[in-house]
Each structure stands twice: as structure tokens, then as C-alpha cells.
Design a protein around this motif. Structure first.
Motif, PDB file in Angstrom:
ATOM      1  N   GLN A  95       3.667  90.274  20.409  1.00  0.00           N
ATOM      2  CA  GLN A  95       2.428  90.905  20.879  1.00  0.00           C
ATOM      3  C   GLN A  95       2.591  91.511  22.277  1.00  0.00           C
ATOM      4  O   GLN A  95       1.964  92.497  22.609  1.00  0.00           O
ATOM      5  CB  GLN A  95       1.328  89.845  20.903  1.00  0.00           C
ATOM      6  CG  GLN A  95      -0.070  90.404  21.071  1.00  0.00           C
ATOM      7  CD  GLN A  95      -1.104  89.275  21.139  1.00  0.00           C
ATOM      8  OE1 GLN A  95      -0.914  88.193  20.590  1.00  0.00           O
ATOM      9  NE2 GLN A  95      -2.199  89.534  21.821  1.00  0.00           N
ATOM     10  N   TYR A  96       3.451  90.912  23.088  1.00  0.00           N
ATOM     11  CA  TYR A  96       3.665  91.429  24.440  1.00  0.00           C
ATOM     12  C   TYR A  96       5.102  91.898  24.637  1.00  0.00           C
ATOM     13  O   TYR A  96       5.685  91.733  25.678  1.00  0.00           O
ATOM     14  CB  TYR A  96       3.305  90.368  25.474  1.00  0.00           C
ATOM     15  CG  TYR A  96       1.824  90.067  25.526  1.00  0.00           C
ATOM     16  CD1 TYR A  96       0.974  90.859  26.303  1.00  0.00           C
ATOM     17  CD2 TYR A  96       1.263  89.035  24.791  1.00  0.00           C
ATOM     18  CE1 TYR A  96      -0.388  90.618  26.354  1.00  0.00           C
ATOM     19  CE2 TYR A  96      -0.096  88.777  24.830  1.00  0.00           C
ATOM     20  CZ  TYR A  96      -0.918  89.570  25.614  1.00  0.00           C
ATOM     21  OH  TYR A  96      -2.265  89.327  25.659  1.00  0.00           O
TER      22      TYR A  96
ATOM     23  N   TRP B  74       5.003  85.223  31.905  1.00  0.00           N
ATOM     24  CA  TRP B  74       4.597  84.413  30.746  1.00  0.00           C
ATOM     25  C   TRP B  74       4.833  82.938  30.999  1.00  0.00           C
ATOM     26  O   TRP B  74       5.862  82.533  31.535  1.00  0.00           O
ATOM     27  CB  TRP B  74       5.370  84.849  29.497  1.00  0.00           C
ATOM     28  CG  TRP B  74       4.737  84.338  28.244  1.00  0.00           C
ATOM     29  CD1 TRP B  74       5.129  83.253  27.521  1.00  0.00           C
ATOM     30  CD2 TRP B  74       3.600  84.877  27.577  1.00  0.00           C
ATOM     31  NE1 TRP B  74       4.288  83.093  26.440  1.00  0.00           N
ATOM     32  CE2 TRP B  74       3.345  84.064  26.455  1.00  0.00           C
ATOM     33  CE3 TRP B  74       2.767  85.971  27.824  1.00  0.00           C
ATOM     34  CZ2 TRP B  74       2.291  84.314  25.576  1.00  0.00           C
ATOM     35  CZ3 TRP B  74       1.724  86.219  26.962  1.00  0.00           C
ATOM     36  CH2 TRP B  74       1.489  85.393  25.850  1.00  0.00           C
TER      37      TRP B  74
ATOM     38  N   ASP C  84      -1.049  97.166  26.617  1.00  0.00           N
ATOM     39  CA  ASP C  84      -1.240  97.270  25.165  1.00  0.00           C
ATOM     40  C   ASP C  84      -0.796  98.633  24.658  1.00  0.00           C
ATOM     41  O   ASP C  84      -0.245  98.751  23.576  1.00  0.00           O
ATOM     42  CB  ASP C  84      -2.723  97.076  24.810  1.00  0.00           C
ATOM     43  CG  ASP C  84      -3.070  95.610  24.710  1.00  0.00           C
ATOM     44  OD1 ASP C  84      -2.139  94.783  24.766  1.00  0.00           O
ATOM     45  OD2 ASP C  84      -4.264  95.290  24.589  1.00  0.00           O
TER      46      ASP C  84
ATOM     47  N   GLU D  53       8.525  84.227  20.858  1.00  0.00           N
ATOM     48  CA  GLU D  53       7.495  84.605  19.890  1.00  0.00           C
ATOM     49  C   GLU D  53       6.619  85.727  20.431  1.00  0.00           C
ATOM     50  O   GLU D  53       6.253  86.651  19.717  1.00  0.00           O
ATOM     51  CB  GLU D  53       6.600  83.400  19.558  1.00  0.00           C
ATOM     52  CG  GLU D  53       7.257  82.396  18.636  1.00  0.00           C
ATOM     53  CD  GLU D  53       6.499  81.078  18.601  1.00  0.00           C
ATOM     54  OE1 GLU D  53       5.274  81.098  18.838  1.00  0.00           O
ATOM     55  OE2 GLU D  53       7.134  80.035  18.350  1.00  0.00           O
ATOM     56  N   PHE D  54       6.263  85.637  21.704  1.00  0.00           N
ATOM     57  CA  PHE D  54       5.354  86.636  22.249  1.00  0.00           C
ATOM     58  C   PHE D  54       6.060  87.797  22.932  1.00  0.00           C
ATOM     59  O   PHE D  54       5.587  88.920  22.902  1.00  0.00           O
ATOM     60  CB  PHE D  54       4.378  85.984  23.236  1.00  0.00           C
ATOM     61  CG  PHE D  54       3.291  85.237  22.546  1.00  0.00           C
ATOM     62  CD1 PHE D  54       2.118  85.888  22.187  1.00  0.00           C
ATOM     63  CD2 PHE D  54       3.442  83.903  22.208  1.00  0.00           C
ATOM     64  CE1 PHE D  54       1.121  85.214  21.521  1.00  0.00           C
ATOM     65  CE2 PHE D  54       2.442  83.224  21.543  1.00  0.00           C
ATOM     66  CZ  PHE D  54       1.277  83.875  21.197  1.00  0.00           C
TER      67      PHE D  54
END
Lengths: 328, 516
Positions: free
Chosen positions: B437-438, B411, B400, B423-424
Motif C-alpha cells: 500500500q505504501y 514506518w 497515494d 507487507e506495506f
């Protein structure tokens, strides 16, 4: 005696306060317990909300004060994130497995170390003594982890005579769901054999050697020579005069080692998937269940102090010349 | 006398054999057991496995990535926004209640309240009851993945979970921490009823006598799941006959299991991609596509699959595996050390540079070993790597914080669709929308544009073209270092017919499992 016990209790309280303070201070290093509770999709904000609800974002002194307050006023050691139950309940549920493991191991150690140790002292040159001594060196130098895996492969995989993991069939000892015991079923006892043997390989050689050297030392003392001179039978000299005095230091060490054995169950329990406290502790570390970690360490500290105190008192009974500090 | 004894013994054996012929006990050893009995409280592989045993979804995945009717018998698209599901009749819950449309709606509405699932349900408008055995599921915009998502719609017994428990708390409360009725009690329509659960010790289930799927060949009557954390112990439990099925199987034990007479190894391709991301905000050189290409060319991912994964993974050069819409046959692995060195020289870094790298050590199969091998491989093109590996409990906070120049991430697409990866992992990080986000910082507006457009494109052909274009861009940009897709491996006894019940999602359908 009373003053002695009070002092011990005070010591225990200080130890527990320090341990919990240390764990609280370094808790951030263990990782984030919230991560383990949520899926990968959960956004950082939502994770923060959960952490807020769990009180993890409060300043550390505030958290610590809350923990101490709950522990002192309500006997509440918090709630495990991993098991989702009160910590004390989790620990109590896992304790019987470990206690039975340690009991079984202690039994093996006692039954084997006493006769072997005494024999090695009396007949140091016999082949059995030589074998025992060299074998015990091997036992001490082999890691428990390896011994355990070796035992599993031999007895469970190769010969298939003993189970390889878990506790097997357990029954409720008191009918209230607290103490599930494996000691009363054949299956449960079978499951106990390998873990107990692997755990005992660590301490058994130590005790054989300890008993042997103590016994040899005692056999050289003046009063034994005097006993021989009196013409007592060897049986009486060895078993009554020498053996009894050999036992004193052995009991002290035994008390301390039983405590240490609780710590060593960690690896044994991991390898055998033994659902005891060591296993629980490792899970708590892996999953960053700080709440359970702190509670466990506090309970262990309390246990250590209790065991040591009991041993000290016992010691006083066995050897009246040793007076416990604090008594007149 | 001896004869009599033999006869008695013989009779006894026949009788006991007859009694056991109908009952098949199945013992499974997994690395962890499900965290609770509430299918909606945590989105994780373990919970979804349990959901397939105790509950049933509207539809489920087949081995060839198609949809199989479960609680929904058929479905049709009414318009761009609405999908109509016709529900199965005569289905009973474990509690004895009858399954109807209200249970589907109730479960859907509850799922939206769950922190873990609400992100997945974002595109949905709601679930509407048409009649007792028909529901309409509506989306906010045109949405191509309604059926993919219907694999998540497990029906919970609405009557069973309605009301308050002894603490006066609603039975359906979704709680991460604290007591809740739903965490410890379950009533689904699935093939198994939970009879005993001790978290981290054992989960016992027995077959549900009134299970609706009477065509299922499954003959497991008792199902005992034991978590066995330690790899060596889990393998020993299988080899010693203590359990019938283990998963995951550590790669180093493949040979041992394959050579054994009584057990076998079963593999299936999975969809989890393992990658390293390069952070351009931390390392200036990573902004240069030539440097990124050099890194991708320097990493011998085929060698890693062969040596470290022992062949239990599929070498990857893109995000989604074969079978996903975005998969592009022409994107192949690129290991070429000479070219990597040349690229470094061309970019002006022939003397190399120094970076930091982080990876978890207990999250993915052999994660730390893969990271070590990568660090060594990058050394060959002059990039000195300071590697740090740590348990996952600590790793994700470091991730993070984007605490290292290169970070490992694996993933698996929740929707079994290519778009989810981008998307991620690859869309420009945006705290407001949650996209990326990642993502460690790679940003290409075209990828964002295509990914968003693909979300509401219901024409399969157009959508495929978009998703493939994304993969091509990421390949050309060397946006990440691809390694492999992890396979799922299971060690099972020879009499367990595992092959028909496994799937790419790693949700073995034990309800349909046959033990000979």
C-alpha cells in the motif's frame, strides 16, 4: 441610523458568502481531513467510504449549497472533524480565551499608551520621551514570536516567576460551561501576563506614536493658541482642549486594531499554547479541518463587520460634526 | 510574637508536607493529546498510549521486547491455530464491574468492526470463551504473531458500553465523526480514571483505587496531560518546572536539557525506520540496480544522524531494527561517494539526470531537513533534485498519487515484527490484497513469496531465516534508501524515574512510574 445598519448587515452577508465560497473552492489544497481520522493501515477504499459519509466527495457547488442552506435555515455551520463537535460550539468554547487575551492586551495598551503618548508630545526633549520613542521602535521591529520566546525564557525559565504555557486555573463564569474565565483566579491572571505583554508589544508603540503625533498636531492649532491667549491653565488646555480632540482618530484606529489584534493572537497563542481561537485556527489548518476553517472565517467576517459598525457609531457620538452616512 | 508565628508556620508546613507526601501529581507535556477516549476508534500512537493508562491489554511489551502478563496471567498454544489465554481473577473495571472472559470477547469482536483495526485482525478467526477466566483465540491459518497482537487486546467494560445513550444510539458505536458514548466515556481496568477532558487543552486522570496490580511501584496519584504543540514552548515548560515530563524533545534542545541541573534527557531506541523510495515507474534510471545502489551510496546517513538528528537515531541499512527477527548484523551503512560516482558512470548516467522529490515537513523528526540534505547529497553524483516539502495533511494524498520520483516514508511495524515492513513498503503493490500500500513501485516476486510464507511460519528459526533473506535481497537490490530508526526521547525532571517505564513502542507505562 437604521439604513446604515441595514447596509452594514448586507455588506456582512456578501463578505461571508464570498469568503465561504473561496474556502470551498480551494479546499482540496488544504489536504485530506480523512487522513487525520484514520490510521496508516486503513485502505484507500475505506477512506473513500468515510469521505463519502462526510459528504466530502460531493461536487463543490452541492457542498456549498448545503452549507449555506444549513447556515441560513438552522444556524448550523457544520461539524468540526478535529474536535468532533458542532463548529459553532467549538468556536464559542475557544472564544473566551482569545477575548480575555485581547482585553488584557487592550488594557495594557490603554494604560501605557495614553500617558506616555501625551507625555512625549508635551515634553519631547525629556530623557523619558527619548527612551520611550527609541524603545517603541525596537518593539515594532521585533516579531511577536521572538518577543514571546524571549519573555518565556526570562520570566518562566530563568527567573521562574511566571508560568510559560496555557491558561492555568479557570472558573466557569456563568455556571453553564460556556465561558471559562482565567480572570477570577490568581493562577489564571498569572498565566495571562506574558501572553498579554507579548501581544501588546506590537500595538503599544504604534499607539504611543499615534497619540504623540496627534497631540503635537492639535497643540499647534488655532484654538489651542486661543486657549493659551485666554490665559487658561496648562492643565486645562492640555487635558480638556487638546487631549479630547487627540482621541478622535485614536479611537477609530483602536477599533480597527482591536479587530486586527484578534488576527495577531495567532502567533501569541501558538507560542503560549493558549487555547483560543487563533490556536484553534492553526490546528484546523494543520489538520485540514476544512469545516471548522470555513465556519471560523465566516464568524470572523461577521465579527469584523460588527466591530467596525460599533466603532463608526461611537465615533458619531463623540464627534457630532461627523455624521454617519445614511442618516439625515 | 515572632516565635509564636514561627511555631505556627512550622506546624503548618509539617501538616501540609504530610498531606502532600502521599499525593504525587504528575504533569506531562506532549505534542498532542489523544483524539478520543475510545481505544478502538483510531490506531495511532497517542491512542495506544492512553490505552495503556486507562485500560490494560492481555499482555504488554517489556523493554527487551518480551511479553509481560497483564490481564492474561499465562498462555499456551493448543494447536497450530489456537492460543489459550488464562485470565487474571479479581480485576475490577473503573465502573465497579468485574472483569471476565466475556469482556475480552466483547472487546475483540468490537475491534474487528473498527476500520482502523480490522486489517490487523485479518489473520484471526475469533475469540471463544472457555470459562469465565479462560479464552481461546483462534487464527484462520497458522500465525506466528498471536502474542504480538495480544498487546493490542485491551479489555473494555462490556456492561458499561452496552445499551443506548440519550440519543438512542448504541453506546459502543464506533464513530469517526459524530457523538458517541464511547468517544467521551471510558471504563477500563487500567491504573488511571479519566476525570476531566478538554480536547486540545487538558486531560486529567487520577489513580484507580481498586487497581489490580498492587505490586506496581507506581506512585502517581494525579496525572495531568497537556498538549503543548510548539517545540520551544514544550521545552520551556519543562525547564521552568511547569511539567515533569515532555516528549518528543526536539534534537536542537538536547544540549540545553542535558546541561540543566534539574532535568535530564532519557532516550530509548525506537523502531520507526525513515526511508526514501525510488519510483521505477516514473524514472527509467531507477529500474537499474546500479543507479539505486549509487543513490544509497551517495547518501551519508551516518552524517545525517550526527548532524541533523544530533545522535538521537540509530543509523539503518535495513528495515527492521536490532531485536526484530529479520535483523541481519552484516548489513551495514554504505556511504561511499567515490563508489557512488563509479556506479553512476557504469550505468551510463555519469552526466546525471533530474528528478522530483517530496517529503512531509511535520510528520517525522526533522523530516524536511533530512530531505534537503539528501537532495544536496544526490547533487554530488549529478542527480539534480527538485524538492518539495509540505505538511502531512497534504503529503499523504501526494504519496497515494506517487506524485514525485522519490518520496519519503517512515514506518513503524504495528506488530513489532520484520514482516510488517515488507507487507506495506516493499511487496509488489496490489490493490486487491492491499499489499504494498505504501510502496512506490519496487517489485520483486521473491520478496513477496518470502513475506507471505513468513506470515504463517510458526517455527522461529525458519521464520528468522526467511525474514533475514528478505532484508538481504532488499539490501542487494537497493530497494529503498535507508536513513535511521528514530529514537524516542523524553525530557524529565531529575526526580522522575522514567528509565524503567519507557519502551521501544513509545508507550510509557505511567501506571508504574515512580516519582521520588
Amino acid at each position: 441610523m437604521f439604513a446604515f445598519i441595514i447596509r452594514r448587515i448586507l455588506q456582512a452577508v456578501v463578505v461571508m458568502l464570498v469568503i465561504s465560497l473561496v474556502v470551498f473552492a480551494i479546499q482540496k489544497e488544504f489536504g485530506d481531513p480523512v487522513r487525520d481520522l484514520v490510521g496508516e493501515r486503513v485502505t484507500p477504499e475505506e477512506r473513500q467510504q468515510i469521505a463519502d459519509k462526510m459528504g466530502l466527495n460531493d461536487p463543490f457547488f452541492f457542498q456549498y449549497a448545503r452549507f449555506v442552506k444549513n447556515a441560513v435555515t438552522k444556524g448550523d455551520l457544520g461539524r468540526s472533524f478535529l474536535y468532533n463537535k458542532p463548529n459553532l460550539e467549538v468556536i464559542i468554547n475557544h472564544a473566551p480565551a482569545t477575548i480575555e487575551l485581547v482585553l488584557g492586551t487592550a488594557l495594557i495598551i490603554m494604560v501605557l499608551s495614553l500617558p506616555l503618548g501625551v507625555y512625549c508630545a508635551l515634553k519631547p526633549r525629556s530623557w523619558l520621551s527619548r527612551f520611550t520613542m527609541s524603545f517603541s521602535t525596537l518593539g515594532v521591529s521585533m516579531p511577536v514570536f521572538l518577543t514571546a520566546i524571549l519573555l518565556i525564557y526570562l520570566f518562566a525559565v530563568h527567573w521562574r516567576i511566571l508560568p510559560s504555557y496555557g491558561r492555568g486555573e479557570t472558573v466557569d463564569l456563568f455556571g453553564n460551561g460556556i465561558w471559562m474565565t482565567g480572570l477570577l483566579t490568581i493562577d489564571g491572571l498569572k498565566h495571562l501576563i506574558l501572553p498579554c505583554i507579548s501581544l501588546s508589544t506590537l500595538m503599544l508603540p504604534l499607539f504611543i506614536r499615534l497619540i504623540r503625533s496627534e497631540m503635537m498636531e492639535v497643540l499647534e492649532t488655532e484654538y489651542i493658541k486661543y486657549a493659551w491667549a485666554k490665559g487658561l491653565s496648562p492643565r486645562r488646555v492640555w487635558l480638556v482642549h487638546a487631549f479630547k480632540n487627540t482621541l478622535l482618530p485614536v479611537i477609530t484606529v483602536f477599533g480597527v486594531q482591536i479587530g486586527i489584534m484578534f488576527a495577531f493572537t495567532l502567533l501569541t497563542e501558538l507560542v503560549f499554547q493558549w487555547p483560543g481561537m487563533g490556536f484553534m485556527f492553526l490546528e484546523a489548518v494543520n489538520r485540514a479541518d476544512l469545516s471548522l476553517l470555513i465556519a471560523y472565517l465566516v464568524v470572523v467576517a461577521a465579527l469584523f463587520v460588527v466591530v467596525n459598525t460599533v466603532v463608526d457609531i461611537l465615533y458619531g457620538f463623540i464627534n457630532p460634526t461627523v455624521r454617519i452616512a445614511g442618516t439625515k | 510574637m515572632k516565635k509564636l508565628l514561627l511555631i505556627v508556620l512550622g506546624i503548618f508546613m509539617v501538616v501540609s508536607f504530610a498531606a502532600s507526601a502521599g499525593a504525587k501529581t504528575f504533569k506531562m507535556g506532549l505534542d498532542a493529546d489523544p483524539v478520543s477516549l475510545d481505544p478502538q476508534v483510531q490506531l495511532s500512537g497517542g491512542m495506544l498510549q492512553l490505552s495503556h493508562w486507562v485500560f490494560d491489554p492481555l499482555v504488554r511489551w517489556t523493554q527487551d521486547m518480551d511479553f509481560e502478563p497483564r490481564l492474561a496471567t499465562s498462555w499456551e498454544r493448543l494447536d497450530d491455530l489456537t492460543m489459550r489465554f488464562h485470565l487474571r481473577k479479581g480485576v475490577k473495571f473503573h465502573s465497579g464491574n468485574t472483569f471476565t472472559a466475556k469482556d475480552v470477547k466483547w472487546s475483540f469482536d468490537r475491534m474487528r468492526k473498527s476500520v482502523d483495526f480490522k486489517g490487523l485482525l485479518e489473520p484471526f478467526d475469533g475469540c471463544y470463551i472457555v470459562d469465565d477466566y479462560t479464552v481461546d483465540i483462534k487464527t484462520k491459518k497458522a500465525y506466528p504473531l498471536v502474542l504480538n497482537m495480544a498487546t493490542y487486546f485491551f479489555a473494555m467494560d462490556s456492561e458499561f458500553y452496552t445499551g443506548t445513550d440519550e440519543n438512542g444510539q448504541p453506546k459502543d458505536a464506533i464513530l469517526k465523526i459524530g457523538e458517541s458514548f464511547a468517544l467521551n466515556n471510558a471504563s477500563g481496568t487500567g491504573p488511571f480514571i479519566v476525570t476531566n477532558r478538554q480536547h486540545n487543552v487538558v486531560l486529567e486522570m487520577k489513580r484507580f483505587a481498586d487497581y489490580w496490580d498492587t505490586n506496581s511501584p507506581g506512585n502517581v496519584t494525579e496525572f495531568i496531560l497537556s498538549p503543548i504543540k510548539e517545540n520551544a514552548t514544550r521545552v520551556a515548560a519543562l525547564l521552568s518546572g511547569g511539567v515533569d515530563w515532555i516528549s518528543p524533545v526536539p534534537p536542537q534542545d538536547f544540549a540545553r536539557i542535558q546541561s540543566d541541573d534539574e532535568v535530564k534527557l532519557v532516550n530509548i531506541n525506537g523502531g520507526r525506520i525513515i526511508t526514501f523510495q525510488m519510483n521505477p515507474n516514473r524514472v527509467e534510471a531507477f529500474k537499474d540496480v546500479r543507479v539505486r545502489q549509487a543513490i544509497v551510496h551517495a547518501v551519508n546517513n551516518e552524517g545525517i544522524v550526527k548532524q541533523i538528528m544530533k545522535g538521537t537515531a540509530t543509523v539503518a541499512a535495513q528495515q527492521g531494527p536490532k531485536g526484530y527477527l529479520g535483523y541481519k548484523e552484516t548489513l551495514t551503512p554504505r556511504y561511499d561517494l567515490a563508489k557512488a560516482k563509479a556506479l553512476m558512470k557504469e550505468a551510463g548516467y555519469e552526466n546525471g539526470f533530474e528528478i522530483t522529490m517530496m517529503a512531509p515537513n511535520n510528520r517525522y523528526v526533522n523530516d524536511a531537513k533530512i530531505a534537503e540534505a539528501t537532495a544536496q547529497m544526490l547533487g554530488r553524483i549529478g542527480i539534480k533534485v527538485n524538492l518539495k516539502t509540505m505538511p502531512k495533511a497534504q503529503y499523504w494524498n501526494e504519496f497515494d498519487a506517487r506524485a514525485a520520483d522519490m518520496m519519503m516514508i517512515g514506518w513503524h511495524s504495528d506488530t513489532e515484527d520484520s514482516g510488517n515492513f515488507s507487507e506495506f513498503l516493499m511487496m509488489c503493490p496490489n490493490a486487491e490484497t492491499g499489499y504494498g500500500q505504501y510502496n512506490s513501485g519496487y517489485c520483486n516476486p521473491r520478496v513477496d513469496e518470502l513475506t507471505i510464507a513468513a506470515q504463517s511460519e510458526t517455527d522461529v528459526e525458519k521464520r528468522t531465516a526467511m525474514l533475514q533473506e528478505i532484508e538481504q535481497i532488499l539490501y542487494d537490490d537497493a530497494a529503498f534508501v535507508p536513513f535511521h530508526w528514530q529514537n524516542h526521547s523524553y525530557g524529565v525532571k531529575k526526580n522522575v524515574r522514567a528509565q524503567p517505564v519507557i519502551n521501544a513502542q513509545n508507550f510509557p507505562y505511567i501506571g508504574d512510574l515512580v516519582i521520588e
